[in-house]
Scaffold this motif. Structure first.
Motif, mmCIF file in Angstrom:
data_model
loop_
_atom_site.group_PDB
_atom_site.id
_atom_site.type_symbol
_atom_site.label_atom_id
_atom_site.label_comp_id
_atom_site.label_asym_id
_atom_site.label_seq_id
_atom_site.Cartn_x
_atom_site.Cartn_y
_atom_site.Cartn_z
ATOM 1 N N SER A 34 7.281 1.088 -7.773
ATOM 2 C CA SER A 34 7.385 1.663 -6.427
ATOM 3 C C SER A 34 6.760 0.739 -5.396
ATOM 4 C CB SER A 34 6.697 3.033 -6.372
ATOM 5 O OG SER A 34 7.298 3.941 -7.283
ATOM 6 N N ILE A 35 7.481 0.546 -4.290
ATOM 7 C CA ILE A 35 6.960 -0.252 -3.190
ATOM 8 C C ILE A 35 6.429 0.693 -2.117
ATOM 9 C CG2 ILE A 35 7.525 -1.911 -1.374
ATOM 10 C CD1 ILE A 35 9.664 -3.060 -3.137
ATOM 11 N N TYR A 36 5.216 0.403 -1.659
ATOM 12 C CA TYR A 36 4.593 1.199 -0.601
ATOM 13 C C TYR A 36 4.425 0.343 0.643
ATOM 14 C CZ TYR A 36 3.659 4.975 -3.870
ATOM 15 O OH TYR A 36 3.814 6.003 -4.758
ATOM 16 N N ARG A 37 4.662 0.970 1.787
ATOM 17 C CA ARG A 37 4.549 0.308 3.084
ATOM 18 C C ARG A 37 3.202 0.635 3.709
ATOM 19 N NH1 ARG A 37 5.221 1.150 8.584
ATOM 20 N NH2 ARG A 37 6.509 -0.382 9.717
ATOM 21 N N CYS A 38 2.422 -0.397 4.015
ATOM 22 C CA CYS A 38 1.114 -0.219 4.646
ATOM 23 C C CYS A 38 1.205 -0.712 6.089
ATOM 24 C CB CYS A 38 0.039 -0.988 3.894
ATOM 25 S SG CYS A 38 -0.098 -0.558 2.144
ATOM 26 N N ASP A 39 1.039 0.196 7.031
ATOM 27 C CA ASP A 39 1.083 -0.158 8.448
ATOM 28 C C ASP A 39 -0.270 -0.745 8.847
ATOM 29 O OD1 ASP A 39 0.939 0.050 11.378
ATOM 30 O OD2 ASP A 39 2.828 1.141 11.199
ATOM 31 N N LEU A 40 -0.293 -2.006 9.245
ATOM 32 C CA LEU A 40 -1.552 -2.677 9.546
ATOM 33 C C LEU A 40 -2.132 -2.266 10.890
ATOM 34 C CD1 LEU A 40 -0.872 -6.298 8.229
ATOM 35 C CD2 LEU A 40 -1.682 -4.269 7.010
ATOM 36 N N LYS A 41 -1.358 -1.539 11.697
ATOM 37 C CA LYS A 41 -1.861 -1.070 12.989
ATOM 38 C C LYS A 41 -2.394 0.359 12.906
ATOM 39 C CE LYS A 41 1.111 -4.105 15.735
ATOM 40 N NZ LYS A 41 2.152 -4.207 16.789
ATOM 41 N N THR A 42 -1.654 1.229 12.233
ATOM 42 C CA THR A 42 -2.074 2.625 12.143
ATOM 43 C C THR A 42 -2.815 2.925 10.843
ATOM 44 O OG1 THR A 42 -0.017 3.363 11.078
ATOM 45 C CG2 THR A 42 -0.047 3.261 13.489
ATOM 46 N N THR A 43 -2.769 2.013 9.864
ATOM 47 C CA THR A 43 -3.333 2.135 8.508
ATOM 48 C C THR A 43 -2.612 3.200 7.680
ATOM 49 O OG1 THR A 43 -5.079 3.756 9.002
ATOM 50 C CG2 THR A 43 -5.591 1.420 9.392
ATOM 51 N N GLU A 44 -1.449 3.659 8.130
ATOM 52 C CA GLU A 44 -0.674 4.629 7.353
ATOM 53 C C GLU A 44 -0.094 3.950 6.118
ATOM 54 O OE1 GLU A 44 3.275 7.510 7.769
ATOM 55 O OE2 GLU A 44 3.029 5.769 9.065
ATOM 56 N N VAL A 45 -0.132 4.639 4.983
ATOM 57 C CA VAL A 45 0.447 4.151 3.737
ATOM 58 C C VAL A 45 1.466 5.180 3.265
ATOM 59 C CG1 VAL A 45 0.006 3.448 1.359
ATOM 60 C CG2 VAL A 45 -1.690 2.951 3.136
ATOM 61 N N ARG A 46 2.687 4.735 2.983
ATOM 62 C CA ARG A 46 3.708 5.674 2.521
ATOM 63 C C ARG A 46 4.652 5.006 1.535
ATOM 64 N NH1 ARG A 46 8.630 4.855 5.126
ATOM 65 N NH2 ARG A 46 8.554 3.616 7.059
ATOM 66 N N PHE A 47 5.251 5.829 0.674
ATOM 67 C CA PHE A 47 6.240 5.334 -0.289
ATOM 68 C C PHE A 47 7.472 4.838 0.448
ATOM 69 C CE2 PHE A 47 10.149 6.357 -2.631
ATOM 70 C CZ PHE A 47 9.992 5.520 -3.737
ATOM 71 N N LEU A 48 7.998 3.708 -0.006
ATOM 72 C CA LEU A 48 9.157 3.129 0.660
ATOM 73 C C LEU A 48 10.398 3.198 -0.206
ATOM 74 C CD1 LEU A 48 10.028 1.651 3.251
ATOM 75 C CD2 LEU A 48 9.523 -0.502 2.104
ATOM 76 N N ALA A 108 2.972 -9.747 3.476
ATOM 77 C CA ALA A 108 1.987 -9.401 4.504
ATOM 78 C C ALA A 108 2.358 -10.102 5.792
ATOM 79 C CB ALA A 108 0.575 -9.804 4.070
ATOM 80 N N GLY A 109 2.401 -9.339 6.891
ATOM 81 C CA GLY A 109 2.722 -9.899 8.203
ATOM 82 C C GLY A 109 1.810 -9.324 9.260
ATOM 83 N N SER A 110 2.234 -9.408 10.514
ATOM 84 C CA SER A 110 1.409 -8.914 11.614
ATOM 85 C C SER A 110 1.437 -7.390 11.708
ATOM 86 C CB SER A 110 1.880 -9.513 12.939
ATOM 87 O OG SER A 110 1.752 -10.912 12.941
ATOM 88 N N GLU A 111 2.505 -6.765 11.196
ATOM 89 C CA GLU A 111 2.668 -5.329 11.371
ATOM 90 C C GLU A 111 2.518 -4.541 10.079
ATOM 91 O OE1 GLU A 111 6.419 -4.784 13.262
ATOM 92 O OE2 GLU A 111 5.765 -5.669 15.159
ATOM 93 N N ILE A 112 3.080 -5.060 8.981
ATOM 94 C CA ILE A 112 3.069 -4.303 7.732
ATOM 95 C C ILE A 112 2.711 -5.190 6.554
ATOM 96 C CG2 ILE A 112 4.827 -2.692 8.590
ATOM 97 C CD1 ILE A 112 6.811 -4.103 6.633
ATOM 98 N N ALA A 113 2.320 -4.535 5.463
ATOM 99 C CA ALA A 113 2.197 -5.177 4.157
ATOM 100 C C ALA A 113 2.942 -4.302 3.160
ATOM 101 C CB ALA A 113 0.737 -5.336 3.754
ATOM 102 N N LEU A 114 3.543 -4.930 2.161
ATOM 103 C CA LEU A 114 4.263 -4.205 1.121
ATOM 104 C C LEU A 114 3.510 -4.388 -0.193
ATOM 105 C CD1 LEU A 114 7.945 -5.208 1.999
ATOM 106 C CD2 LEU A 114 6.683 -3.180 2.738
ATOM 107 N N VAL A 115 3.129 -3.266 -0.810
ATOM 108 C CA VAL A 115 2.324 -3.285 -2.030
ATOM 109 C C VAL A 115 3.107 -2.619 -3.149
ATOM 110 C CG1 VAL A 115 0.153 -2.565 -3.098
ATOM 111 C CG2 VAL A 115 0.197 -3.237 -0.687
ATOM 112 N N LEU A 116 3.046 -3.220 -4.334
ATOM 113 C CA LEU A 116 3.793 -2.717 -5.489
ATOM 114 C C LEU A 116 2.872 -1.901 -6.381
ATOM 115 C CD1 LEU A 116 6.589 -2.833 -6.867
ATOM 116 C CD2 LEU A 116 5.769 -4.829 -8.128
ATOM 117 N N SER A 117 3.322 -0.702 -6.732
ATOM 118 C CA SER A 117 2.622 0.156 -7.678
ATOM 119 C C SER A 117 3.614 0.542 -8.767
ATOM 120 C CB SER A 117 2.084 1.410 -6.984
ATOM 121 O OG SER A 117 1.566 2.326 -7.926
#
Length: 363
Positions: free
Chosen positions: A329-343, A317-326
């Motif tokens: 699979s790792i998913y990228r969560c954009d902390l500014k736009t709230t977009e979540v996508r497979f990485l 978790a940082g100022s711009e993104i968080a990486l979540v494991l499912s």
């Protein structure tokens, strides 16, 4: 003056050529330094001028100052060499993810702005600081104290505009040999090339989680297995324990210059930011809050369809993104736009990783 016909064509051609040359100069002088190391190695083949410039220590120094985005994560299962998962394999990467250029098999224990701290698996279990891009490394002198098999180590490297030599510190929290259930601190400084044991002893900290530590504004934080956070202020040489506001599968990070705690609750990623690390020491009845609920991001349905697990570890978790494991699979969560996508998909299940910045920093 006649600018028609052929003369006009020549004028436009000369003008366009000048724009093209100016653009090349702008890219070379003002854009390249913001790119990750792997891309820069590719761009050395563009022309002789780019190759020479990218190879200079001055450029490497500027790139370490300019590029700070998380480029991927190192993972390492017990007994295996490390592997690297890039957030963008085309632009970010390292030539030897197993770090076989080091003199012995190692465990990665910490990272900071392009540098890795590794510990030898055998022998005197020496610490090494290395840049996996340039394969430069340094063996640290032997610490005064025993840090255990899984050291709670935090590497601190802050690129400096005026300092071309990388100066860094390694802070290790370890169980005291002299006091039961106490935690002590030993600090290595590259400037002094020596270890120093702090006079501070904390009697409240429980077992610390290896690879969980972060540093924000010269204050170091570690997660404990009991849900609390051990805080060590390097400037004041003081420590305390605060309540965590994270689950066992959350992570600590830095959000806009403050400590943050990120975890998945239900189907939502929650990022909490600390407001005052000393609020838990205030008088009873004080309304000061320790944590602020900063961001809530709904996770996408796809994450729950591909995973057979109920837990979703937050890897970073940082100022711009968080990486979540499912699952794997790792998913990228954009902390500014709230977009979540497979990485990216991992080759095997993992729970903990070391974030890495693809930097040319020289040791």
């Amino acid at each position: 003056m006649d600018c028609g016909g052929k003369n006009k064509s020549k004028f436009l051609a000369a003008r366009n050529n000048k724009i093209y040359m100016d653009l090349k100069l702008i890219i070379r002088e003002h854009a390249l330094q913001f790119l990750p190391a792997k891309s820069l190695f590719k761009f050395r083949g563009v022309c002789r001028d780019w190759r020479l410039m990218i190879s200079t220590p001055f450029f490497a120094h500027n790139q370490s100052l300019s590029y700070s985005s998380v480029s991927g994560m190192f993972f390492q299962s017990h007994g295996d060499p490390p592997t690297f998962i890039s957030t963008d394999p085309e632009s970010c990467g390292v030539p030897d993810p197993a770090l076989s250029f080091l003199p012995s098999p190692i465990d990665i224990v910490a990272s900071s702005n392009g540098l890795l701290c590794c510990q030898a698996k055998t022998g005197d279990r020496a610490y090494y600081i290395c840049n996996p891009v340039t394969k430069q490394w340094k063996k640290l002198p032997k610490p005064s104290m025993e840090h255990g098999l899984e050291p709670a180590a935090v590497l601190i490297f802050k690129p400096s505009l005026l300092n071309f030599v990388a100066e860094y510190k390694l802070i290790c929290a370890f169980r005291s040999n002299d006091f039961d259930d106490a935690t002590e601190f030993e600090i290595y400084s590259s400037k002094d090339d020596a270890w120093k044991v702090s006079g501070e002893i904390n009697f409240s900290a429980k077992k610390l989680i290896a690879k969980s530590g972060v540093c924000v504004n010269d204050v170091v934080y570690w997660q404990s297995s009991h849900g609390s956070i051990l805080v060590y202020d390097m400037t004041k040489d003081r420590s305390q324990v605060i309540h965590g506001c994270y689950s066992g599968h959350g992570t600590l990070g830095e959000f806009n210059g403050k400590l943050c705690s990120a975890s998945v609750n239900g189907r939502t990623l929650t990022v909490n930011v600390i407001s005052n690390i000393y609020s838990n020491t205030m008088h009873m009845g004080s309304r000061a809050q320790l944590w602020t609920d900063k961001i809530r991001i709904p996770l996408i349905t796809e994450m729950f369809n591909v995973s057979s697990y109920d837990l979703f570890p937050v890897l970073y978790a940082g100022s711009e993104i968080a990486l979540v494991l499912s699952g794997r699979s790792i998913y990228r969560c954009d902390l500014k736009t709230t977009e979540v996508r497979f990485l990216v998909a991992l080759p095997r299940p993992e729970q903990k990783g070391i974030p890495y910045v693809n930097s040319l920093v020289a040791l």
